[in-house]
Design an enzyme around this catalytic site. Structure first.
Site, PDB file in Angstrom:
ATOM      1  N   GLY A  62       9.273  -1.182  25.191  1.00 18.38           N
ATOM      2  CA  GLY A  62       9.112   0.380  24.971  1.00 18.38           C
ATOM      3  C   GLY A  62       8.429   0.918  26.190  1.00 18.38           C
ATOM      4  CD  GLU A  63       6.168   3.938  29.358  1.00 15.52           C
ATOM      5  OE1 GLU A  63       4.961   4.145  29.049  1.00 15.52           O
ATOM      6  OE2 GLU A  63       6.830   3.799  30.531  1.00 15.52           O
ATOM      7  CB  SER A  64       3.652  -0.915  29.135  1.00 14.41           C
ATOM      8  OG  SER A  64       3.878  -0.438  30.670  1.00 14.41           O
ATOM      9  CB  CYS A  93      10.530  -5.196  28.011  1.00 15.96           C
ATOM     10  SG  CYS A  93      11.470  -4.393  29.288  1.00 15.96           S
ATOM     11  NE  ARG A 123       4.913   1.121  33.575  1.00 15.74           N
ATOM     12  CZ  ARG A 123       5.191   2.193  33.917  1.00 15.74           C
ATOM     13  NH1 ARG A 123       4.978   3.057  34.848  1.00 15.74           N
ATOM     14  NH2 ARG A 123       5.894   3.049  33.078  1.00 15.74           N
ATOM     15  CB  ILE A 154      16.054  -1.714  29.075  1.00 17.11           C
ATOM     16  CG1 ILE A 154      17.302  -2.372  28.300  1.00 17.11           C
ATOM     17  CG2 ILE A 154      16.102  -0.235  29.068  1.00 17.11           C
ATOM     18  CD1 ILE A 154      17.194  -2.004  26.751  1.00 17.11           C
ATOM     19  NE  ARG A 155      13.110   3.270  31.272  1.00 16.31           N
ATOM     20  CZ  ARG A 155      12.058   3.136  30.511  1.00 16.31           C
ATOM     21  NH1 ARG A 155      10.918   3.172  31.423  1.00 16.31           N
ATOM     22  NH2 ARG A 155      11.787   2.993  29.346  1.00 16.31           N
ATOM     23  CG  HIS A 211      14.617  -5.476  25.565  1.00 15.56           C
ATOM     24  ND1 HIS A 211      13.804  -4.705  24.737  1.00 15.56           N
ATOM     25  CD2 HIS A 211      14.402  -4.707  26.662  1.00 15.56           C
ATOM     26  CE1 HIS A 211      13.037  -3.675  25.321  1.00 15.56           C
ATOM     27  NE2 HIS A 211      13.521  -3.936  26.498  1.00 15.56           N
ATOM     28  CD  GLU A 213      13.548  -6.384  21.623  1.00 11.07           C
ATOM     29  OE1 GLU A 213      13.638  -7.749  22.159  1.00 11.07           O
ATOM     30  OE2 GLU A 213      13.176  -5.596  22.168  1.00 11.07           O
TER      31      GLU A 213
HETATM   32  N1  LIG Z   1      12.390  -1.848  28.201  1.00  8.05           N
HETATM   33  C1  LIG Z   1      11.052  -1.830  28.431  1.00  8.05           C
HETATM   34  O1  LIG Z   1      10.324  -2.150  27.437  1.00  8.05           O
HETATM   35  C2  LIG Z   1      10.671  -0.840  29.663  1.00  8.05           C
HETATM   36  C3  LIG Z   1       9.172  -1.055  30.037  1.00  8.05           C
HETATM   37  C4  LIG Z   1       8.802   0.117  30.679  1.00  8.05           C
HETATM   38  N2  LIG Z   1       9.424   0.206  32.108  1.00  8.05           N
HETATM   39  C5  LIG Z   1       7.558   0.086  31.102  1.00  8.05           C
HETATM   40  O2  LIG Z   1       6.872   0.327  31.942  1.00  8.05           O
HETATM   41  O3  LIG Z   1       6.781   0.339  30.001  1.00  8.05           O
END
Ligand SMILES: NC(=O)CC[C@H](N)C(=O)O
Length: 234
Positions: A62-64, A93, A123, A154-155, A211, A213
């Site tokens: 997600g977004e840390s 991630c 990140r 993903i990122r 990921h 999942e």
């Molecule tokens: N797919 C992800 O969980 C991306 C992580 C996201 N770039 C972060 O810094 O949290």
């Protein structure tokens, strides 16, 4: 660490999934459908009381920064730090970022971490041009290990350095990206560059920068439950 998991013997093993933001529903579905030799149940974790019921925890992608902020608002940050000291945790991630000791490339204001794994991680470490890619991973120790696992990045964060102190449990590399499978727009890497590490274990904990999942392949979930959770319950 002197842990005993005797209480597992006659009871269900509860796998918690931190459900503040990100891909927690996908983890929940995969764990629910796992076929393993012990009875496990899945519990979404949003409060300290939820966390207290868990024998192990998955922190989703997600977004840390957002997950850390929401954890702080829920009063969960310190309980999570205490949890990480005694129970197995798998970070995927963004969850991998939260599990690391040091994070580079944080947003302004920094990044709170739980610090269960002695690495420095960056990140969005693959840069902004190529934010997402897929790569086949060959992973020893997975069920049916001859079949590659599709890693979805993903990122994704990138492991920069392994920094265990002599007192820390050793770090075990579980999967690396084959440099020749990286998209051509990414810088070339030597086979043994830490940046190629995409799954690792240290002590109780497990980390994947991709990921699992988001695939229909449950082998990493089965691996975590079998190797990090149930192996300690026996
Ligand atoms: N797919 C992800 O969980 C991306 C992580 C996201 N770039 C972060 O810094 O949290």
């Amino acid at each position: 660490m002197g842990l005993t998991y005797q209480h597992f013997e006659n009871t269900e093993v509860v796998i918690g999934i931190l459900a503040l933001q990100g891909a927690f529903v996908e983890h929940q579905a995969t764990i629910q459908n796992l076929s393993v030799k012990r009875k496990i149940s899945v519990s979404l974790v949003r409060t300290v009381e939820d966390l207290e019921l868990c024998d192990a925890l998955i922190i989703p992608g997600g977004e840390s920064t957002t997950i850390a902020l929401l954890a702080r608002l829920a009063g969960l940050l310190e309980p999570l730090r205490a949890f990480v000291k005694t129970k197995p945790v798998w970070g995927t991630c963004a969850g991998a970022i939260l599990l690391s000791q040091v994070v580079e490339g944080t947003k302004k204001g920094g990044q709170e971490v739980l610090g269960g794994i002695s690495i420095t991680i960056a990140r969005n470490g693959w840069g902004s041009q190529v934010e997402s890619f897929e790569a086949d991973l060959e992973v020893e120790g997975l069920r049916d290990s001859q079949t590659p696992f599709t890693g979805i990045f993903i990122r994704a964060p990138v492991v920069l350095t392994l920094t265990p102190s002599p007192a820390d449990p050793p770090i075990q590399v579980i999967a690396r990206l084959a440099p020749n499978l990286l998209p051509p727009s990414l810088p070339s890497l030597e086979d043994d560059d830490p940046k190629t590490i995409v799954a690792l274990r240290q002590g109780l904990h497990f980390l994947t920068t991709f990921h699992p999942e988001l695939t229909h392949d449950d082998r990493f979930h089965e691996y975590f439950v079998r190797e990090c959770v149930l192996a300690r319950a026996e």
